[in-house]
Design a protein around this motif. Sequence first.
Motif, PDB file in Angstrom:
ATOM      1  N   ARG A  10       0.795  -1.286  -0.070  1.00  0.00           N
ATOM      2  CA  ARG A  10       0.150  -0.102  -0.001  1.00  0.00           C
ATOM      3  C   ARG A  10       0.920   1.217  -0.017  1.00  0.00           C
ATOM      4  O   ARG A  10       0.392   2.317  -0.523  1.00  0.00           O
ATOM      5  CB  ARG A  10      -0.921  -0.061   1.285  1.00  0.00           C
ATOM      6  CG  ARG A  10      -1.999  -1.240   1.342  1.00  0.00           C
ATOM      7  CD  ARG A  10      -3.162  -1.086   2.530  1.00  0.00           C
ATOM      8  NE  ARG A  10      -2.182  -0.799   3.723  1.00  0.00           N
ATOM      9  CZ  ARG A  10      -3.019  -1.095   4.742  1.00  0.00           C
ATOM     10  NH1 ARG A  10      -4.234  -1.231   4.759  1.00  0.00           N
ATOM     11  NH2 ARG A  10      -2.285  -1.295   5.991  1.00  0.00           N
ATOM     12  N   CYS A  11       2.155   1.208   0.628  1.00  0.00           N
ATOM     13  CA  CYS A  11       2.929   2.478   0.780  1.00  0.00           C
ATOM     14  C   CYS A  11       3.380   2.863  -0.547  1.00  0.00           C
ATOM     15  O   CYS A  11       3.493   3.761  -0.873  1.00  0.00           O
ATOM     16  CB  CYS A  11       3.911   2.321   1.734  1.00  0.00           C
ATOM     17  SG  CYS A  11       3.371   1.996   3.397  1.00  0.00           S
ATOM     18  N   GLU A  12       3.648   1.925  -1.349  1.00  0.00           N
ATOM     19  CA  GLU A  12       4.485   2.145  -2.800  1.00  0.00           C
ATOM     20  C   GLU A  12       3.411   1.658  -4.041  1.00  0.00           C
ATOM     21  O   GLU A  12       4.016   1.487  -4.960  1.00  0.00           O
ATOM     22  CB  GLU A  12       5.676   1.426  -2.829  1.00  0.00           C
ATOM     23  CG  GLU A  12       6.800   1.882  -1.629  1.00  0.00           C
ATOM     24  CD  GLU A  12       7.244   3.434  -1.899  1.00  0.00           C
ATOM     25  OE1 GLU A  12       6.920   3.912  -3.074  1.00  0.00           O
ATOM     26  OE2 GLU A  12       7.423   4.173  -0.957  1.00  0.00           O
ATOM     27  N   ASN A  13       2.149   1.447  -3.668  1.00  0.00           N
ATOM     28  CA  ASN A  13       1.357   0.957  -4.660  1.00  0.00           C
ATOM     29  C   ASN A  13       1.700  -0.177  -5.681  1.00  0.00           C
ATOM     30  O   ASN A  13       1.722   0.019  -6.894  1.00  0.00           O
ATOM     31  CB  ASN A  13       1.129   2.035  -5.386  1.00  0.00           C
ATOM     32  CG  ASN A  13       0.170   3.323  -4.856  1.00  0.00           C
ATOM     33  OD1 ASN A  13      -0.628   3.084  -4.198  1.00  0.00           O
ATOM     34  ND2 ASN A  13       0.476   4.670  -5.029  1.00  0.00           N
ATOM     35  N   LEU A  14       2.449  -1.158  -5.047  1.00  0.00           N
ATOM     36  CA  LEU A  14       2.886  -2.237  -5.964  1.00  0.00           C
ATOM     37  C   LEU A  14       1.781  -2.983  -6.014  1.00  0.00           C
ATOM     38  O   LEU A  14       0.956  -3.487  -5.127  1.00  0.00           O
ATOM     39  CB  LEU A  14       3.986  -2.931  -5.160  1.00  0.00           C
ATOM     40  CG  LEU A  14       4.510  -4.482  -5.905  1.00  0.00           C
ATOM     41  CD1 LEU A  14       5.226  -4.139  -7.117  1.00  0.00           C
ATOM     42  CD2 LEU A  14       5.522  -5.080  -5.105  1.00  0.00           C
ATOM     43  N   THR A  15       1.474  -3.291  -7.385  1.00  0.00           N
ATOM     44  CA  THR A  15       0.284  -4.508  -7.613  1.00  0.00           C
ATOM     45  C   THR A  15       0.878  -5.834  -7.779  1.00  0.00           C
ATOM     46  O   THR A  15       1.938  -5.968  -8.094  1.00  0.00           O
ATOM     47  CB  THR A  15      -0.421  -3.921  -8.891  1.00  0.00           C
ATOM     48  OG1 THR A  15       0.459  -4.048 -10.054  1.00  0.00           O
ATOM     49  CG2 THR A  15      -1.205  -2.579  -8.749  1.00  0.00           C
TER      50      THR A  15
END
Lengths: 93, 382
Positions: A10-15
């Motif tokens: 969530r912090c770095e928006n990694l999908t």
Amino acid sequence: MLDDNIIICRCENLTLGKLRKMLESGMTSMQEIKKECRCTMGPCQGRTCKELIAREISRYTGVSMDELDIPISRAPIKPIPLGEIAERGKQNA
Amino acid sequence: MRNTADVVIIGGGAAGTSTAWHLAKLGVKNVVVIEQNYTPFGGTGRCAAMFRLQFGSEENLALAMLSVSQFDTLQKDTAFSEDLEISKQGYLLTAYDEDALDDMRKNVALQRSKGIDSYVFDSKQCQEVSPYLNTDGIMGGSYCTGEGHINPMRMALAYKQAAEKMGVEFNNYTKVLDITVQNGKVTGVVTDKGTVSTECVVNAAGEYGKYIGRMVGVTIPVEPEKHQILVTEPLEYVGGPMIYSFRHRTYISQVKHGGFLMGWSDPDVKRGIVDFTPEWKFLETMAKKAIEQVPALAKVRMIRAWAGQYGAAPDDTVILGPVEKVKGFICALGCTKATMFAPAIGTLASEAAIGAKSTIPLEPYLLRRFSDGKLVKDPALL
């Protein structure tokens, strides 16, 4: 895949889709994945995402989670304003 | 792991990955990289993410200018999928007394003679380029915009992935145990995963460089020296230069990703010890010094702190090129500057490895300078 848009860090928006792409490109070191996309390095310090990412790597490579190069958790456990750190220093002086 | 190679590179940080990429570009077919952990485990992945032009010696200026010229096209040249986060916001070196300002005048004069667009500022000009800076006590400073940030983790991975596409083999989690030498010539590298026979070894082991030197009986005066950095939560990118203070022994800057990176050089640090433990003493000192210089930072939250090692040389300048005593043993040691000089180190070390003409003269960077007493003198270093 349908779940490619799921956000795993969530912090770095990694999908999940991005993580899978990295794995498919041959990047299976969790440390190198971290260095490329900063996952586990945000304000949560990996508390939310670390296990999830490790599990995906383990699933993809067939290597048990115990044997993966999972990054360590760093201090502090929760973010602290610099002002509070400096104040604490004054009390100690 | 391959059992034979044209060149074996020890170390998968900035120096090693850049040298691997440059060797592949020069057409060397069989390059093997041995890394004890992963890319980039050591100094490269733990550094302050800056590249600099404001040096005070011809030797460092030459490496800086060659490196910056390659950073300009690195994203395209490596075809890396992620943003290398290069931004030329410059350094603002602050001066709190007339002597410090005088040194800066000399350094800027030298830089300008080389065509670098650096300036000596008064305190009002410092405030203009760095609006959040507390200018109390600041007499002036020096400033340049041709330098700035790069994401060093991505830089090393960009070099690595591009080199892999050209056939370079990278071996993570592999430890070098020995280097075999016969009749004064390198013959192979022994690792915990097997032996590679080769006539050329590049020592790109950074802060571990002296241990690799010992394997061939060569003394390399590089000592690990612990340094710590903290980073804050990411905030909206405001840009502006890195604030680099000799007085506080600190640097503070916001990277393109939004976090503020800051470090303090502890004058009491002991050289010669590898130590990755972050300390409270650092956090406290750094927080105080940061708020003194940029009061607005008091409300910003730090999210992590870490320690890495400088590979400190007596003159804090790179050690590059061949070593007389052992044929086929090439140094590619950044000595605290492997990230910012990665392009130059890779260029010069790869040329030395294949015996090609050097892009810039190697003489001042050779290991021999220590025994010859010809150390690099750079007054612009912390």
